[in-house]
Scaffold this motif. Structure first.
Motif, PDB file in Angstrom:
ATOM      1  N   ILE A 196       0.844  -1.210   0.000  1.00  0.00           N
ATOM      2  CA  ILE A 196       0.000   0.000   0.000  1.00  0.00           C
ATOM      3  C   ILE A 196       0.873   1.251   0.000  1.00  0.00           C
ATOM      4  O   ILE A 196       0.608   2.214  -0.726  1.00  0.00           O
ATOM      5  N   LEU A 210       2.279   1.674  -3.460  1.00  0.00           N
ATOM      6  CA  LEU A 210       1.250   2.114  -4.415  1.00  0.00           C
ATOM      7  C   LEU A 210       0.862   3.582  -4.180  1.00  0.00           C
ATOM      8  O   LEU A 210       0.583   4.315  -5.130  1.00  0.00           O
ATOM      9  N   ASN A 211       0.865   3.995  -2.920  1.00  0.00           N
ATOM     10  CA  ASN A 211       0.635   5.427  -2.627  1.00  0.00           C
ATOM     11  C   ASN A 211       1.738   6.287  -3.243  1.00  0.00           C
ATOM     12  O   ASN A 211       1.475   7.344  -3.818  1.00  0.00           O
ATOM     13  N   HIS A 264      -7.077   7.054  -6.030  1.00  0.00           N
ATOM     14  CA  HIS A 264      -6.497   6.385  -4.855  1.00  0.00           C
ATOM     15  C   HIS A 264      -7.169   5.049  -4.589  1.00  0.00           C
ATOM     16  O   HIS A 264      -6.535   4.109  -4.122  1.00  0.00           O
ATOM     17  N   THR A 291      -5.202   1.845  -6.941  1.00  0.00           N
ATOM     18  CA  THR A 291      -4.661   0.960  -5.898  1.00  0.00           C
ATOM     19  C   THR A 291      -5.283  -0.428  -6.039  1.00  0.00           C
ATOM     20  O   THR A 291      -4.597  -1.453  -5.996  1.00  0.00           O
ATOM     21  N   SER A 351      -3.025  -3.627  -7.277  1.00  0.00           N
ATOM     22  CA  SER A 351      -2.841  -4.736  -6.327  1.00  0.00           C
ATOM     23  C   SER A 351      -3.349  -6.046  -6.938  1.00  0.00           C
ATOM     24  O   SER A 351      -2.736  -7.103  -6.793  1.00  0.00           O
TER      25      SER A 351
END
Length: 280
Positions: free
Chosen positions: A75, A78-79, A98, A102, A106
């Motif tokens: 996470i 990915l942010n 977001h 994401t 994922s």
């Protein structure tokens, strides 16, 4: 100290949802920011390395579910990717990226690990229409490979580019896909009616894509080009094949978009098609 918010929930050690009466719910991201935090605690905006606002309640729930089921390190990575996109595109992104990107990345990482292959039917069109988004998507795929040693199939670059375009134009992915399907249908009609095969690598194909894309956008946003009555008569008489084909294309647009198309689009399409046949 910066603005003080109230913690709603710590999603993991690095992500917290907090709120105040002005900003509503804010996602705060930072190393260790969620450690030992509980509902009702106060937290300063300055404690966060990055922040974004999710104003849609459904998206807040989706984001919470997403983070609960993912590795915190993934996470965090990915942010970082999403904030990298924002800096590369040099403009703010719609908050929905977001959640949407994401979720997409994922799942794509899991899918790549399982060696599931798939193709993107609009890859060439996406690259032609959204060149900068495509370039940034390519960079993201390289970053994922460097960090996780995962090679995405080429089609994935197109999907990521679509997410980026969706976030900078505030348009839904399903609408963008609908437009690509419409463009593919119109290109098929052009080839069929003019008895030609358009080479995708040809500059004229790229111009045709750009023209159809802009025409669809104008119809979608109800932008009307100027009236050209004299031009209509000249084109109808001089280029009857291209003029009649333009009407066919406009009728397809009307049906697919469920919106009326101004007659001026027929004229501009006729000119473009005539130019295309001359080049070919």
């Amino acid at each position: 100290m910066g603005k003080v918010l109230t913690v709603e929930k710590a999603l993991n050690n690095n992500v917290v949802i907090a709120k105040d009466h002005v900003l509503d719910e804010v996602v705060l991201i930072g190393k260790g920011i969620g450690f030992n935090r509980k509902k009702g605690d106060t937290i300063s905006l300055n404690d966060a390395e990055k922040t974004f606002i999710l104003s849609d309640k459904k998206e807040i729930e989706q984001y919470q579910t997403l983070i609960r089921h993912q590795d915190p390190e993934l996470i965090e990575f990915l942010n970082d990717i999403i904030f990298y996109i924002e800096s590369r595109m040099d403009q703010p992104l719609n908050e929905h990226i977001h959640v949407a990107l994401t979720d997409h990345l994922s799942f794509a990482i899991k899918r790549a690990g399982g060696n599931i292959q798939f193709s993107n039917p609009f890859l060439f069109e996406i690259e032609s229409l959204y060149a900068k988004e495509f370039q940034v998507a390519h960079e993201i795929v390289d970053k994922i490979d460097d960090k996780l040693d995962i090679q995405f199939p080429e089609g994935e670059i197109g999907f990521i580019a679509l997410h980026i375009h969706s976030a900078i134009t505030d348009r839904q992915i399903r609408d963008l896909n609908k437009h690509h399907e419409l463009i593919a249908l119109m290109v098929e009609l052009i080839e069929e009616n003019l008895s030609v095969t358009i080479d995708k690598g040809d500059v004229n194909y790229n111009r045709l894509l750009q023209h159809l894309h802009r025409a669809i956008d104008r119809v979608d946003q109800a932008n009307i080009l100027g009236k050209e009555r004299n031009l209509k008569n000249v084109l109808k008489m001089t280029y009857p094949t291209c003029y009649n084909l333009s009407w066919k294309l406009v009728k397809v647009m009307q049906k697919q978009l469920n919106k009326s198309v101004d007659e001026s689009e027929v004229l501009y399409l006729t000119i473009h098609l005539q130019r295309l046949t001359n080049k070919m």
